[in-house]
Design an enzyme around this catalytic site. Structure first.
Site, PDB file in Angstrom:
ATOM      1  N   HIS A  36       0.820  -1.209   0.000  1.00  0.00           N
ATOM      2  CA  HIS A  36       0.000   0.000   0.000  1.00  0.00           C
ATOM      3  C   HIS A  36       0.861   1.269   0.000  1.00  0.00           C
ATOM      4  O   HIS A  36       0.398   2.341   0.363  1.00  0.00           O
ATOM      5  CB  HIS A  36      -0.981   0.009   1.182  1.00  0.00           C
ATOM      6  CG  HIS A  36      -2.102  -0.962   1.011  1.00  0.00           C
ATOM      7  ND1 HIS A  36      -3.330  -0.609   0.491  1.00  0.00           N
ATOM      8  CD2 HIS A  36      -2.183  -2.296   1.269  1.00  0.00           C
ATOM      9  CE1 HIS A  36      -4.115  -1.678   0.451  1.00  0.00           C
ATOM     10  NE2 HIS A  36      -3.437  -2.709   0.908  1.00  0.00           N
ATOM     11  N   GLY A 128      -3.624 -12.736  -4.079  1.00  0.00           N
ATOM     12  CA  GLY A 128      -2.684 -11.646  -3.858  1.00  0.00           C
ATOM     13  C   GLY A 128      -1.409 -11.777  -4.664  1.00  0.00           C
ATOM     14  O   GLY A 128      -0.399 -11.155  -4.343  1.00  0.00           O
ATOM     15  N   SER A 131      -2.873 -11.957 -10.362  1.00  0.00           N
ATOM     16  CA  SER A 131      -3.340 -12.617 -11.581  1.00  0.00           C
ATOM     17  C   SER A 131      -3.879 -11.586 -12.566  1.00  0.00           C
ATOM     18  O   SER A 131      -3.782 -11.783 -13.789  1.00  0.00           O
ATOM     19  CB  SER A 131      -4.417 -13.648 -11.243  1.00  0.00           C
ATOM     20  OG  SER A 131      -5.499 -13.043 -10.534  1.00  0.00           O
ATOM     21  N   SER A 132      -4.427 -10.486 -12.065  1.00  0.00           N
ATOM     22  CA  SER A 132      -4.982  -9.460 -12.956  1.00  0.00           C
ATOM     23  C   SER A 132      -3.890  -8.783 -13.769  1.00  0.00           C
ATOM     24  O   SER A 132      -4.022  -8.612 -14.990  1.00  0.00           O
ATOM     25  CB  SER A 132      -5.763  -8.420 -12.151  1.00  0.00           C
ATOM     26  OG  SER A 132      -4.942  -7.810 -11.176  1.00  0.00           O
ATOM     27  N   ASP A 176       2.271  -3.816  -9.614  1.00  0.00           N
ATOM     28  CA  ASP A 176       2.070  -5.161 -10.142  1.00  0.00           C
ATOM     29  C   ASP A 176       2.486  -5.262 -11.600  1.00  0.00           C
ATOM     30  O   ASP A 176       3.167  -6.207 -12.021  1.00  0.00           O
ATOM     31  CB  ASP A 176       0.605  -5.571  -9.989  1.00  0.00           C
ATOM     32  CG  ASP A 176       0.165  -5.615  -8.536  1.00  0.00           C
ATOM     33  OD1 ASP A 176       1.033  -5.560  -7.647  1.00  0.00           O
ATOM     34  OD2 ASP A 176      -1.048  -5.688  -8.299  1.00  0.00           O
ATOM     35  N   TYR A 228     -10.141  -1.616   0.172  1.00  0.00           N
ATOM     36  CA  TYR A 228      -8.952  -1.064  -0.468  1.00  0.00           C
ATOM     37  C   TYR A 228      -9.148   0.431  -0.735  1.00  0.00           C
ATOM     38  O   TYR A 228      -8.282   1.262  -0.425  1.00  0.00           O
ATOM     39  CB  TYR A 228      -8.684  -1.825  -1.772  1.00  0.00           C
ATOM     40  CG  TYR A 228      -7.365  -1.523  -2.442  1.00  0.00           C
ATOM     41  CD1 TYR A 228      -6.299  -2.406  -2.338  1.00  0.00           C
ATOM     42  CD2 TYR A 228      -7.187  -0.368  -3.199  1.00  0.00           C
ATOM     43  CE1 TYR A 228      -5.091  -2.144  -2.973  1.00  0.00           C
ATOM     44  CE2 TYR A 228      -5.989  -0.101  -3.827  1.00  0.00           C
ATOM     45  CZ  TYR A 228      -4.943  -0.996  -3.715  1.00  0.00           C
ATOM     46  OH  TYR A 228      -3.751  -0.714  -4.341  1.00  0.00           O
TER      47      TYR A 228
END
EC number: 2.7.1.6
Length: 386
Positions: A36, A128, A131-132, A176, A228
């Site tokens: 974060h 977590g 995968s996106s 990511d 989130y």
């Protein structure tokens, strides 16, 4: 030819009745430390893992883009001229969001032909491990190369983030996608999320006889839901109250002043981000000066901060971390956005089966769903495979 490539080609042919023009893949990621902090213009330290999403692509003679996958029975299609952030939803928002984001980022899509895409993946969903981003980066690289768009990898990372923010609706940062596109074997990507400068830092896990154990709690999370977004809003409110453009500008020495200015919850959110930024810097320095065996206390402290200050852990994550620590892990923490997903533990190779067994036993004793426990290795980023 690898099994994954052969499978991708076969699945594409089964779906669309012809061989694909090419196959690309991109990995999921583990964030070693720095949670974060990305959307607060801070520091993160992720690495690409040896779990990948594969995209097989074939040309069409019209301007339709079709997407199919092994994890959904649906085949979704949309005309390039009708593609907007509101035109798609569900899992197809990830690949089709990238197509839209390419156009928004300067690609001239007015004269390209449509494509058929088939997506396969062994990156666990909801764990977590991003995968996106693996979908976004595989599709972005495939379309960039196939359509000859000429974007570099940092720009493709921004395109993936734009797709996730605007089309999927998840207020994530760029960590990511950066890890998935820039990763290298046995190394992690030290990313400054304000400047977007990157430095690939050797991890040395293999030489030190260490493995990274992932404990997938199988408690699914979703970044587009409220927890989130609420944390991000709290961070922005804290920065504004402190007169800072972002929490990147707030130092550990500033926390006493922050305590006086902020309500307790906002202060704790701010304290997590500020101390986590420092832990990332300390982890990179410790790796360089002492090696990977010395970073355990930083991983442990990160988990405590996420559990108590940011409040994004869940009982399953806490149990995974505590069990790994009690049975000899060098360090352990939850990883990812929180509210479920996975924990990681840095473990001496010989202890991997012991800790894995202990974690599974502990989950059974507490009546939790059996976790997925497996090792990952730092791996190469997105690439063309065929």
């Amino acid at each position: 030819m690898t099994d994954a490539v052969a499978s991708a080609q076969h699945l594409f042919a089964e779906q669309y009745g012809r061989r694909p023009a090419g196959v690309w893949s991109a990995p999921g990621r583990v964030n070693l430390i720095g949670e974060h902090t990305d959307y607060n213009d801070g520091f993160v330290f992720p690495f690409a893992i040896d779990r990948r999403t594969t995209v097989a692509l074939g040309d069409r003679d019209d301007r339709v883009v079709r997407v199919s996958s092994t994890f959904s029975p649906e085949t979704i299609e949309v005309h390039l001229d009708a593609l907007t952030p509101d035109a798609v939803s569900g899992w197809a928002a990830y690949p089709l969001g990238v197509v839209w984001a390419l156009g928004e980022s300067g690609a001239d899509l007015a004269h390209v032909r449509g494509v058929d895409l088939h997506i396969d993946s062994d990156v666990p969903v909801g764990a977590g491990l991003s995968s996106s981003a693996a979908i976004e980066c595989a599709v972005a690289l495939a379309l960039d190369e196939h359509w000859g768009l000429g974007f570099d990898r940092p720009t493709l990372a921004k395109i993936g983030r734009l797709a996730e923010n605007r089309v999927v609706g998840a207020p994530t940062g760029i960590m990511d996608q950066s890890a998935s596109l820039l990763g290298e074997a046995d190394a992690a990507v030290f990313l400054d999320c304000r400047s977007l400068d990157t430095d690939v830092i050797p991890l040395g896990f293999t030489e030190a006889g260490l493995s990274l154990l992932v404990i997938d709690t199988r408690v699914s999370h979703a970044h587009a839901t409220g927890g989130y977004a609420a944390r991000r809003a709290s961070c922005e409110a804290g920065a504004a109250a402190l007169g800072a453009e972002s929490l990147r500008e707030v130092r550990v020495d500033d926390l006493d002043r922050a305590r006086d200015l902020l309500d307790d919850e906002t202060f704790r959110r701010v304290r997590h981000v500020v101390t986590e930024n420092q832990r990332v810097l300390d982890t990179v320095r410790t790796l360089r000066e002492q090696g990977p065996g010395a970073i355990g206390p930083l991983l442990d402290a990160s988990h405590v901060s996420m559990r108590d200050d940011f409040e994004i852990s869940v009982p399953e994550l806490d149990l995974a971390v505590e069990t790994a620590q009690a049975n000899g892990a060098i360090g352990a923490r939850m990883t990812g956005g929180g509210f479920g997903g996975a924990a990681i533990a840095l473990v001496i190779d010989d202890l991997v089966p012991v800790i894995a067994r202990k974690v599974v036993e502990a989950f059974a004793e507490h009546g939790f769903r059996e976790p997925g426990v497996f090792t990952v290795h730092a791996a190469e980023g997105a690439r063309r495979d065929a």
